[in-house]
Design an enzyme around this catalytic site. Sequence first.
Site, PDB file in Angstrom:
ATOM      1  N   VAL A  45       8.223   8.766   8.856  1.00 25.77           N
ATOM      2  CA  VAL A  45       9.086   7.844   8.102  1.00 25.77           C
ATOM      3  C   VAL A  45       8.680   7.769   6.640  1.00 25.77           C
ATOM      4  CG1 VAL A  45       9.889   5.478   7.837  1.00 25.77           C
ATOM      5  CG2 VAL A  45       9.748   6.496  10.094  1.00 25.77           C
ATOM      6  N   CYS A  46       7.363   7.612   6.402  1.00 25.94           N
ATOM      7  CA  CYS A  46       6.996   7.486   4.983  1.00 25.94           C
ATOM      8  C   CYS A  46       7.257   8.776   4.239  1.00 25.94           C
ATOM      9  CB  CYS A  46       5.558   7.055   4.744  1.00 25.94           C
ATOM     10  SG  CYS A  46       4.493   7.026   6.099  1.00 25.94           S
ATOM     11  N   SER A  47       7.146   9.901   4.957  1.00 24.62           N
ATOM     12  CA  SER A  47       7.383  11.148   4.243  1.00 24.62           C
ATOM     13  C   SER A  47       8.833  11.216   3.786  1.00 24.62           C
ATOM     14  CB  SER A  47       7.036  12.326   5.132  1.00 24.62           C
ATOM     15  OG  SER A  47       5.696  12.183   5.555  1.00 24.62           O
TER      16      SER A  47
END
Lengths: 170, 182
Positions: A45-47
């Site tokens: 998700v953060c990527s």
Amino acid sequence: MSLLAAGTAAPEFTLHATPDQSVALKEFRGRNVILAFYPADWSPVCSDQLALYNELLDEFARLNAQLLAISVDGVWSHAALARERKYHFPLLSDFEPKGRVARAYGVYDEQHGLAQRALFVIDGEGVIRWSYLSPMGVNPGAAGIVKALEALPSNNIQKTLPADGAQEAP
Amino acid sequence: MLHEDAILAVPVSAHDHVQGNAHAVVTLLEYGDFQCPACGSAYPLVKQIQHRYAGNLRFVFRHFPLAQAHPYAQLAAELAEAAAVEGRFWAMHDWLYENQAAWAPRGAAGLEAGVRALDLDEATIAATLRDPDIDARIRRDFMGGVHSGVNGTPSFYVNGYLYQGDFDSLVHAIGRVIARQQ
């Protein structure tokens, strides 16, 4: 401690961006800063979230803003992630003492030992103008950041500032 | 799941690429990237949804190329817009997704195969690709998506609301909207 709110002075910090280079918040006085706390390098998700911000660096520069992303990961992990994903902004390492900066902003998850997924827009005077805490697994996108930057008085006077905020991370 | 920044900021207009009944009950809008593998996986599912709901659904595609992550996404979007000038947007859209695994590793050379497959005039397409309006349009789509809360690709909007969930529940959500209107 909870998420620092708009109107609060942004806590100062100096963190490593690479093994031999540090970034201090006060270097950006006179420009706006987007602080993007995220839980961990390499998590999907953060990527995606950072990949989106990576596409918006010109837009952020147009709004006189520098993006700084912060997690508790070490500098070598950050270096590998930035190279692999072609990120052109600093990934700061809140590593030692672990999570100190995340704690100062009220976004440290004690239970998991990670920064929460939180966004701050800080103005040129060093004051938080907008903050947002996203649920851990939810990518908050960039609409809130862009809206907050566009609402800043310095960006409201239809003055296009020079894009010298576009300097890349070392 | 919906939140305040997850509402379509730019209404569907005559500038959009639209398929299906203009008066359909449901408008399914995708912000997509032609080199994004997840968008490639979504492509046949969108086709199934279009087939299943037929006249009750119109489909809109807008560009959201993540150009740093996908080095040929921007060029692919430009190619689709150049094809659009020849009235072939959807043919190119379909070709790009159906052949993504073949062209993506080959970059520009891989994309040239699409020009030939659609029997488009290479010189005309090359000239159109230099038109700054093409880039401007793609950027307009992209920034409209940012303002609408797009957080990755593909992002789907059902009647203007960002849909965050898996594909099966998207199908059911569309079905429910249609059922309510009938």
